[in-house]
Design a protein around this motif. Sequence first.
Motif, PDB file in Angstrom:
ATOM      1  N   UNK A 296      40.057  28.442  46.188  1.00 26.41           N
ATOM      2  CA  UNK A 296      40.822  27.235  45.551  1.00 26.41           C
ATOM      3  C   UNK A 296      39.957  26.058  44.892  1.00 26.41           C
ATOM      4  N   UNK A 297      40.741  25.404  44.036  1.00 26.56           N
ATOM      5  CA  UNK A 297      39.247  24.378  43.206  1.00 26.56           C
ATOM      6  C   UNK A 297      38.357  25.488  43.033  1.00 26.56           C
ATOM      7  N   UNK A 298      38.825  26.592  42.299  1.00 29.84           N
ATOM      8  CA  UNK A 298      37.575  28.013  41.401  1.00 29.84           C
ATOM      9  C   UNK A 298      36.091  27.347  41.975  1.00 29.84           C
ATOM     10  N   UNK A 299      36.601  27.531  43.667  1.00 30.71           N
ATOM     11  CA  UNK A 299      35.108  27.716  44.247  1.00 30.71           C
ATOM     12  C   UNK A 299      34.991  28.530  44.444  1.00 30.71           C
ATOM     13  N   UNK A 300      35.570  30.041  44.287  1.00 33.02           N
ATOM     14  CA  UNK A 300      35.071  30.829  44.921  1.00 33.02           C
ATOM     15  C   UNK A 300      34.441  32.133  43.724  1.00 33.02           C
ATOM     16  N   UNK A 301      34.640  33.291  43.815  1.00 33.12           N
ATOM     17  CA  UNK A 301      34.056  33.907  42.489  1.00 33.12           C
ATOM     18  C   UNK A 301      34.005  33.193  41.608  1.00 33.12           C
ATOM     19  N   UNK A 302      32.702  32.707  40.711  1.00 35.45           N
ATOM     20  CA  UNK A 302      32.794  32.690  39.141  1.00 35.45           C
ATOM     21  C   UNK A 302      33.119  33.363  38.242  1.00 35.45           C
ATOM     22  N   UNK A 303      33.161  34.712  38.456  1.00 33.34           N
ATOM     23  CA  UNK A 303      33.218  36.066  37.989  1.00 33.34           C
ATOM     24  C   UNK A 303      34.151  37.423  39.140  1.00 33.34           C
ATOM     25  N   UNK A 304      35.552  37.253  39.125  1.00 28.83           N
ATOM     26  CA  UNK A 304      35.663  38.773  39.630  1.00 28.83           C
ATOM     27  C   UNK A 304      35.985  39.059  38.792  1.00 28.83           C
ATOM     28  N   UNK A 305      35.989  40.870  39.208  1.00 28.81           N
ATOM     29  CA  UNK A 305      35.350  41.505  37.838  1.00 28.81           C
ATOM     30  C   UNK A 305      36.751  42.347  37.524  1.00 28.81           C
ATOM     31  N   UNK A 306      37.161  42.041  36.517  1.00 23.71           N
ATOM     32  CA  UNK A 306      38.162  41.840  35.617  1.00 23.71           C
ATOM     33  C   UNK A 306      38.290  43.789  35.455  1.00 23.71           C
ATOM     34  N   UNK A 307      38.458  44.463  36.198  1.00 31.57           N
ATOM     35  CA  UNK A 307      38.898  46.381  35.344  1.00 31.57           C
ATOM     36  C   UNK A 307      39.754  46.853  34.832  1.00 31.57           C
ATOM     37  N   UNK A 308      40.815  46.040  34.573  1.00 35.01           N
ATOM     38  CA  UNK A 308      42.268  46.797  34.364  1.00 35.01           C
ATOM     39  C   UNK A 308      41.845  47.337  33.191  1.00 35.01           C
ATOM     40  N   UNK A 309      40.711  47.589  31.856  1.00 34.68           N
ATOM     41  CA  UNK A 309      40.880  47.982  30.987  1.00 34.68           C
ATOM     42  C   UNK A 309      40.524  49.199  31.688  1.00 34.68           C
ATOM     43  N   UNK A 310      39.798  50.143  32.796  1.00 30.71           N
ATOM     44  CA  UNK A 310      39.254  51.094  32.822  1.00 30.71           C
ATOM     45  C   UNK A 310      40.475  51.711  33.687  1.00 30.71           C
ATOM     46  N   UNK A 311      41.573  51.611  33.999  1.00 31.30           N
ATOM     47  CA  UNK A 311      43.005  52.896  33.771  1.00 31.30           C
ATOM     48  C   UNK A 311      44.073  52.541  32.926  1.00 31.30           C
ATOM     49  N   UNK A 312      43.494  51.474  32.243  1.00 36.75           N
ATOM     50  CA  UNK A 312      44.514  51.069  31.314  1.00 36.75           C
ATOM     51  C   UNK A 312      44.465  52.550  30.403  1.00 36.75           C
ATOM     52  N   UNK A 313      46.123  52.982  30.420  1.00 42.89           N
ATOM     53  CA  UNK A 313      46.388  53.878  29.761  1.00 42.89           C
ATOM     54  C   UNK A 313      45.874  53.302  27.444  1.00 42.89           C
ATOM     55  N   UNK A 314      45.242  53.762  26.791  1.00 46.79           N
ATOM     56  CA  UNK A 314      44.377  53.237  25.926  1.00 46.79           C
ATOM     57  C   UNK A 314      45.774  53.523  24.702  1.00 46.79           C
ATOM     58  N   UNK A 315      46.835  51.982  25.138  1.00 49.53           N
ATOM     59  CA  UNK A 315      48.153  52.437  23.831  1.00 49.53           C
ATOM     60  C   UNK A 315      47.906  50.850  23.854  1.00 49.53           C
ATOM     61  N   UNK A 316      47.962  50.517  22.048  1.00 49.34           N
ATOM     62  CA  UNK A 316      48.094  49.281  22.058  1.00 49.34           C
ATOM     63  C   UNK A 316      49.249  48.407  22.916  1.00 49.34           C
ATOM     64  N   UNK A 317      50.365  48.678  23.001  1.00 49.07           N
ATOM     65  CA  UNK A 317      51.559  47.772  23.228  1.00 49.07           C
ATOM     66  C   UNK A 317      50.562  47.296  24.559  1.00 49.07           C
ATOM     67  N   UNK A 318      50.138  48.230  25.309  1.00 54.89           N
ATOM     68  CA  UNK A 318      49.676  47.991  26.997  1.00 54.89           C
ATOM     69  C   UNK A 318      48.549  47.256  26.850  1.00 54.89           C
TER      70      UNK A 318
END
Length: 545
Positions: A296-318
């Motif tokens: 709330x009010x950005x008073x949590x983690x400044x960087x919640x790790x964004x792991x989406x590229x780890x499991x993303x199929x390697x396709x441009x549209x996705x």
Amino acid sequence: MPKVGEPMTRDDGMLQSRTATPWWQRAIIYQVYPRSFQDSDGDGLGDLKGIATRLDHLVGLGVDAVWLSPVYPSPMADFGYDVADYCGIDPRFGTLADFDALTTAIHARGLKLILDFVPNHSSDQHPWFLESRSSRTNPKRDWYIWRDPAPGGGPPNNWLSHFGGGAWEWDAHTGQYYLHSFLAAQPDLNWRNPDLRTAMYDVLHFWLERGVDGFRVDVVWLLIKDDQFRDNPPNPAYREGQTSRDKLLSIYDSDRPETQGIIQEMRAILDSFAGDRLLIGEIYLPVDRLVAYYGRDLKGAQMPFNFQLINAPWHAAGIAKIIDDYETALPEGAWPNWVLSNHDQSRIGSRIGQAQARVAATLLLTLRGTPTIYYGEEIGMVDVPIPPDRVQDPAEKNQPGLGLGRDPERTPMPWDASVQGGFTTGTPWLPLGPDHATVNVAAQRVDAGSILALYKRLIALRRSHPALIDGAIALVKAQSAVLTYERRHGSERIAVLLNLGHDEQRVAIDDGSVLLSTHLDRADERVAGEVVLHPDEALLIRLSR
Ligand code: NOJ
Ligand code: MG
């Protein structure tokens, strides 16, 4: 250039920033897995003194902050993620004096230091747990999560361990079960207990006072469990071949609302110290849940790790959709971040191939947000096959054959072509890759076509073009196998074109000139109306106004 023998130092002006943005928004984070970076004493395990001798590599690469996976005293059942003393250094890694010396050396080079903080569980050898399990009336009993058997006998509920099997361990001595979300040797701490909280916050103070610039908080989305210990419901989407844990929806043992309060308290402690200390959360959740961890009010983690590229199929549209959805989901004022790999994931070159690893590096270093680089990715390390008799990781030992083992991505960093790659004079704890005669720092440092040279070019470009750090991201599109977007700042526009496929591609584009190609031979080439991308090529083009 520094003179020979003089330590290389980052230009501090960059970190201290021309604007009021905190250092970590301009930074590139580099993860060191300490067991595997550099050994200094011949025991085959990397250590703190070893890391200190390799800081010039990080300065030369151009990164800004070093995150160390755990170096605390530990029985090493999970290689340091089982902590037996939160305020010490394991003798295999060195001493507190070595730690202080490393901190000083890191800061002297204008770099920042981030520690791993492992609050969800300790080692079963931690004195707190030894006390806790000694009797039901011990004052530390409630520092861990103890429950009676279910009414008909057996474990209190159906929760499962992330490392296979049930999450409850029977303790015959006191006649109760304790919870372990990971190994039985990693009992979960009870964050509902105020004394435990205070003790853990004292740990944060201990390291912050020693000068660390932030923490990466291990499995922060698991910290609080359901107060009624309800059974997790079955997962209707479970498929054959998934892990046993995937059979259940993890709704009562993870991502509980009360977790946010703890993160806010941690953040408040960091904020009570000068210097924009950084709180990174390790969080594997869908984006809509992930972004709640900014708080709330950005008073949590400044960087919640964004792991989406780890499991993303390697396709441009996705991937275009991932970028758009993430940018849209970010709360107002929240700063993005991106991760390609870490010590728990197959290396990028093994996931998508070595040619595409160069495209991935270009993606990571040109997206909007703070990138985190896993050690060795900058030289194109790939997963190393581990012979069965050398397997170390409990994730593999407990559930063999499912591909869950993490040893392949944790192998020693090859610094040169010598027998043990300059990593150790002894026997390394995991084997080096069979390719280390060429995949090593020394060889790639003198090869303008190497992936190391590409990483350096990308990082230098990022540092010298505000559009790549502060700039907006726009026009994220997929055109067959090509992912394209623009970074814009003031009057500067940089187009990023990433060929995620192995065929040549033609892309329509405004006039401009090539700033960088993964293929080296195109610097300053003019483009007008259209550009041809080689197979597996990424291009950065500065567009004319
Ligand atoms: C996440 C860490 O990254 C992983 O290596 C570890 O096994 C688990 N947390 C348990 O601490
Ligand atoms: Mg050593």
